[in-house]
Scaffold this motif. Sequence first.
Motif, PDB file in Angstrom:
ATOM      1  N   GLN A  86       0.644  -1.315   0.140  1.00 53.19           N
ATOM      2  CA  GLN A  86      -0.018  -0.004  -0.034  1.00 53.19           C
ATOM      3  C   GLN A  86       0.763   1.508  -0.061  1.00 53.19           C
ATOM      4  N   ILE A  87       2.204   1.047   0.117  1.00 58.12           N
ATOM      5  CA  ILE A  87       3.138   2.138   0.136  1.00 58.12           C
ATOM      6  C   ILE A  87       3.021   3.186  -1.257  1.00 58.12           C
ATOM      7  N   GLU A  88       2.553   2.382  -2.407  1.00 57.59           N
ATOM      8  CA  GLU A  88       2.738   3.259  -3.544  1.00 57.59           C
ATOM      9  C   GLU A  88       1.293   4.040  -3.702  1.00 57.59           C
TER      10      GLU A  88
ATOM     11  N   PHE B 238      -2.364   9.029   6.454  1.00 54.81           N
ATOM     12  CA  PHE B 238      -1.295   8.834   7.059  1.00 54.81           C
ATOM     13  C   PHE B 238      -1.388   7.595   8.279  1.00 54.81           C
ATOM     14  N   ARG B 239      -2.558   6.551   8.242  1.00 55.26           N
ATOM     15  CA  ARG B 239      -3.032   5.806   8.835  1.00 55.26           C
ATOM     16  C   ARG B 239      -1.909   4.428   8.772  1.00 55.26           C
ATOM     17  N   LEU B 240      -1.150   4.384   7.644  1.00 53.15           N
ATOM     18  CA  LEU B 240      -0.629   3.225   7.240  1.00 53.15           C
ATOM     19  C   LEU B 240       0.463   3.236   7.872  1.00 53.15           C
TER      20      LEU B 240
ATOM     21  N   GLU C 183      10.861   4.450   7.848  1.00 54.42           N
ATOM     22  CA  GLU C 183      11.494   5.708   7.223  1.00 54.42           C
ATOM     23  C   GLU C 183      10.940   6.075   5.969  1.00 54.42           C
ATOM     24  N   THR C 184      10.815   4.955   4.970  1.00 54.62           N
ATOM     25  CA  THR C 184      10.178   5.030   3.613  1.00 54.62           C
ATOM     26  C   THR C 184       8.745   6.198   3.750  1.00 54.62           C
TER      27      THR C 184
ATOM     28  N   LEU D  65       8.186   9.826   2.315  1.00 53.13           N
ATOM     29  CA  LEU D  65       7.180   9.981   1.273  1.00 53.13           C
ATOM     30  C   LEU D  65       6.165  10.920   1.880  1.00 53.13           C
ATOM     31  N   ARG D  66       6.017  10.980   2.931  1.00 56.24           N
ATOM     32  CA  ARG D  66       5.287  12.156   3.708  1.00 56.24           C
ATOM     33  C   ARG D  66       6.069  13.621   3.534  1.00 56.24           C
TER      34      ARG D  66
END
Length: 315
Positions: free
Chosen positions: A161-163, A168-170, A240-241, A245-246
């Motif tokens: 689900q990163i892509e 921000f719940r992830l 960290e990723t 991304l944020r």
Amino acid sequence: MSGFAYAIRDGRAEEIDLKTAPAATGDLIWVHLCVSDDRARAWLSEEAKLPDYVIEGLVAAETRPRCTPMDDGALVNLRGMTEADMGTDLLASVRIYASAGHVYTVMRRQLKALETVKQGVIAGRIGDPGDLIAEFSSAITEELDPVVADLGDRLDVCETQIEAIRAFRLRQRVNRVRIEAIGYRRFLAPQRAALEKLAALPVDWMHDDDRVHLSSAADRAARMAEEVEAIRERAGLMHETLTDLRGELIDQRSLVIAIAAMIFLPLTFLTGLYGMNVEGLPYAKEPWAFDAILGLCAAIAAAITGWFSWRHWTR
């Protein structure tokens, strides 16, 4: 008194009264107590007549998995799953003191593995202290195995689900997996060492098949410890990723806002200048002045937007 006792004779288990358990005879006498009862310490001292150093190990408030040889017996601490909500402490402890013909187990919170061990005793699969400890270790590792696997699966879902990150719940879900992995990691590594040490103890009440089962449980604990460590590292990298991304998402939004401000800054100056209620503004009395100002504003906006696009600042 909170607890129970079993006497095993010729492969058959019989539940006996706690009061008579210390004097009972058989191939194995298993006594289980809950130390939430204030009388447990007194019972271990006065009825079972165990040494003080053994009692201290059985009723200690904080324990880590370990195996400590004591005279002709051994004090073993293991950690397993519990049905109770324990907050950040994800695994509950079982303290075991084993000697020839006797096993005393103490818990502050009931482990899920306890019922499995009781069923093994009733079914006649347990005949000596080594069998009982091996049954405990096998039941504990079998219950932990799917839990550790589920941690990895949950992290795999987060990675996919990163892509498509839109919320921000992830990051909160990744943090939760990381916290749980740290909690399991605290006890799985020392539990492996405790089981390996127990399997190597030179005691008569530990048979070869018991050592094989304990070694197998130690190997599974080692594998789970390695998997939990890998999950923890993956969760750290993913956190960290997500943080990067944020940061990139915030930078992109800040850039859009900055570009919009740059476009409207000269337009705001121009419209503000002609909005003053003073005499002497150029072409203020001309009928085409309004259309000219609108056209000039559109041209300025188009020129600035085109320049930003040419410099690739909008990407």
